[in-house]
Design a protein around this motif. Structure first.
Motif, short mmCIF file in Angstrom:
data_model
loop_
_atom_site.label_atom_id
_atom_site.label_comp_id
_atom_site.label_asym_id
_atom_site.label_seq_id
_atom_site.Cartn_x
_atom_site.Cartn_y
_atom_site.Cartn_z
N GLN A 1 67.58 100.07 19.23
CA GLN A 1 66.70 101.15 19.69
C GLN A 1 65.26 100.67 19.81
OE1 GLN A 1 66.37 104.30 16.85
NE2 GLN A 1 65.20 105.66 18.19
N ALA A 2 64.63 100.93 20.95
CA ALA A 2 63.20 100.68 21.13
C ALA A 2 62.44 101.94 20.73
CB ALA A 2 62.90 100.31 22.57
N ILE A 3 61.39 101.77 19.94
CA ILE A 3 60.64 102.91 19.42
C ILE A 3 59.30 103.00 20.14
CG2 ILE A 3 59.59 103.93 17.36
CD1 ILE A 3 61.67 102.36 15.73
N PRO A 4 59.05 104.09 20.85
CA PRO A 4 57.75 104.24 21.55
C PRO A 4 56.60 104.27 20.55
CG PRO A 4 59.36 105.86 22.33
CD PRO A 4 59.95 105.23 21.10
N ALA A 5 55.50 103.68 20.94
CA ALA A 5 54.33 103.62 20.06
C ALA A 5 53.84 105.02 19.69
CB ALA A 5 53.21 102.82 20.71
N ALA A 6 53.99 105.98 20.60
CA ALA A 6 53.48 107.33 20.35
C ALA A 6 54.34 108.11 19.37
CB ALA A 6 53.40 108.10 21.68
N ALA A 7 55.53 107.59 19.03
CA ALA A 7 56.44 108.34 18.15
C ALA A 7 56.17 108.10 16.68
CB ALA A 7 57.88 107.97 18.49
N PRO B 1 47.22 99.36 16.71
CA PRO B 1 47.25 98.61 17.97
C PRO B 1 47.08 97.10 17.73
CG PRO B 1 45.88 100.55 18.19
CD PRO B 1 46.20 100.42 16.73
N LEU B 2 47.92 96.33 18.37
CA LEU B 2 47.86 94.88 18.22
C LEU B 2 46.56 94.33 18.80
CD1 LEU B 2 49.62 92.55 17.13
CD2 LEU B 2 50.63 92.36 19.41
N SER C 1 52.27 97.48 20.78
CA SER C 1 51.83 96.70 21.94
C SER C 1 52.75 97.03 23.10
CB SER C 1 51.90 95.20 21.63
OG SER C 1 51.56 94.42 22.76
N ASP C 2 52.21 97.03 24.30
CA ASP C 2 53.01 97.29 25.50
C ASP C 2 53.72 98.64 25.42
OD1 ASP C 2 52.61 94.49 26.51
OD2 ASP C 2 53.79 94.02 24.74
N GLY C 3 53.13 99.60 24.70
CA GLY C 3 53.72 100.92 24.61
C GLY C 3 54.83 101.06 23.60
N CYS C 4 55.14 99.97 22.86
CA CYS C 4 56.23 100.00 21.89
C CYS C 4 55.71 99.73 20.48
CB CYS C 4 57.29 98.95 22.24
SG CYS C 4 58.21 99.32 23.75
N ALA C 5 56.39 100.31 19.51
CA ALA C 5 56.11 100.02 18.11
C ALA C 5 56.95 98.85 17.65
CB ALA C 5 56.41 101.25 17.25
N HIS C 6 56.43 98.09 16.69
CA HIS C 6 57.14 96.95 16.10
C HIS C 6 57.21 97.17 14.59
CE1 HIS C 6 56.96 94.73 19.90
NE2 HIS C 6 55.71 95.16 20.00
N PRO C 7 58.13 98.04 14.14
CA PRO C 7 58.09 98.47 12.74
C PRO C 7 58.79 97.55 11.75
CG PRO C 7 59.78 99.68 13.93
CD PRO C 7 59.11 98.80 14.95
N ASP C 8 59.76 96.72 12.19
CA ASP C 8 60.51 95.92 11.22
C ASP C 8 59.62 94.81 10.66
OD1 ASP C 8 61.35 93.22 12.87
OD2 ASP C 8 61.31 94.98 14.17
#
Length: 386
Positions: free
Chosen positions: A16-22, A27-28, A153-160
């Protein structure tokens, strides 16, 4: 994909890709997809760190703490080695400590190049590992799981955590590195006498389920052997097949490795493996059809362990209290079943312990009914993402 598995718990796919707004993110500072590999970033590098690392001829990887924290931090080592390759800096990389053999499997440890510099050493590891070798190092990089934020970054979150760690070091080094998600390295299987013995005895034939009973926090994270047995029975009954359940316990004590069988159930044969070294488990997990475990190091190990062909089973982590997205490898086959509290920790990038967030009710692992969990597992076994 996120779906409701049962009242109060949800399934979260590893792909699953997680949107940054969710979710709450930091911000990177740049869109990685718009910057070619090797190009300086629009954020400044840490000049002192770059200068010291540029003069090193040896990198020592030293982790002394928890297995799970170590595995999720290996992406930091990967980032450093990617940077050194971009700079054409030849170094020797050696691992020390209890996880040296595992790190060798990751491909992050190299032999000493003949042209490597001598006498200048960088140490990367957890705080205990770095501090123990501080007097020998020109620079120390401490991997603290509480430090890197959830980047966007690029509209996506990188949570892991592997993503957080890799991108945090990329920013400090000031150059676009070649890595792309997932950032966690894989641990390929190697021949294991124990695994071959289990295979010869028939324990790896047919539907084999590995369940992680080990935990450093049993009062909060122990799903219990009985619930795993019930889960395996439900899966086998609906699968219309006999199942073999491997109950994987914790580290060896003074008695060493203990392997015992339990009386067979109607649909399940049960084998307990306690104190089996991580090296053997890394070769065992890819021979299973499914791995289920709590939020603990052996579950992360199962996700990173792959067969020689790169294949392996789906891995399902159970998250009652902590963020299901942060405490995963980021690999597409590493899924999560999480409570509402875990979802809230994920959404706010919070920790119930660090941030002293008490739930409205005391949440334990009994939040995951075996019947609901069995349906998730059956979907995965059938190649369907719930």
């Amino acid at each position: 994909m996120t779906t409701v598995a049962s009242a109060g718990i949800r399934f979260h796919s590893g792909s699953q890709a997680i949107p940054a707004a969710a979710v709450h993110t930091t911000p990177l500072g740049y869109d990685r997809r718009d910057i070619p590999v090797g190009v300086p970033l629009p954020v400044p590098a840490s000049a002192a760190l770059v200068d010291r690392l540029s003069g090193c001829g040896e990198i020592e990887v030293a982790f002394e703490g928890k297995l799970g924290d170590t595995l999720l931090a290996l992406s930091t080592v990967r980032a450093l080695l990617d940077w050194l390759r971009l700079r054409s800096i030849l170094v020797a990389v050696r691992a020390v400590g209890p996880y040296a053999a595992l790190m060798a499997r990751s491909g992050l440890v190299t032999r000493t190049p003949a042209t490597a510099l001598r006498g200048r050493r960088a140490v990367i590891g957890d705080r205990a590992g770095v501090e123990a070798r501080a007097s020998e190092a020109v620079v120390g990089l401490v991997c603290d799981p509480g430090s890197p934020p959830c980047w966007s970054s690029d509209g996506c979150a990188h949570p892991d955590l592997p993503s957080r760690n890799y991108l945090a070091l990329e920013r400090r080094l000031g150059i676009r590195l070649p890595g792309t998600p997932p950032f966690a390295p894989l641990l390929p299987a190697v021949p294991s006498e124990l695994v071959e013995e289990l295979h010869a005895m028939g324990w790896l034939n047919g539907l084999t389920i590995a369940a992680i009973t080990a935990t450093s926090w049993p009062e909060r994270k122990d799903y219990t052997a009985q619930r795993y047995i019930e889960l395996a029975e439900l899966i086998a009954e609906r699968w219309q097949s006999q199942a073999r359940l491997l109950l994987i316990g914790g580290e060896a004590d003074s008695s060493g490795t203990r392997i015992t069988t339990e009386g067979p159930r109607r649909h399940v044969q049960i084998l307990r493996l306690d104190g089996v070294p991580a090296d053997h488990l890394t070769s065992l997990f890819p021979r299973c059809q499914l791995v289920v475990g709590n939020d603990t190091g052996l579950t992360h190990l199962a996700a990173m362990a792959r067969g020689r062909d790169g294949g392996g089973p789906p891995v399902v982590g159970l998250y009652a209290r902590h963020s299901h997205s942060k405490w995963r490898t980021g690999l597409p086959h590493h899924h999560a079943v999480a409570t509402d509290l875990s979802d809230r920790m994920h959404q706010g990038d919070l920790c119930p312990v660090r941030d002293a967030i008490a739930p409205n009710t005391d949440i334990h692992m009994n939040a995951f009914p075996p019947a609901a969990l069995a349906q998730v597992c059956l979907d995965l076994l059938n190649g369907v993402c719930p």
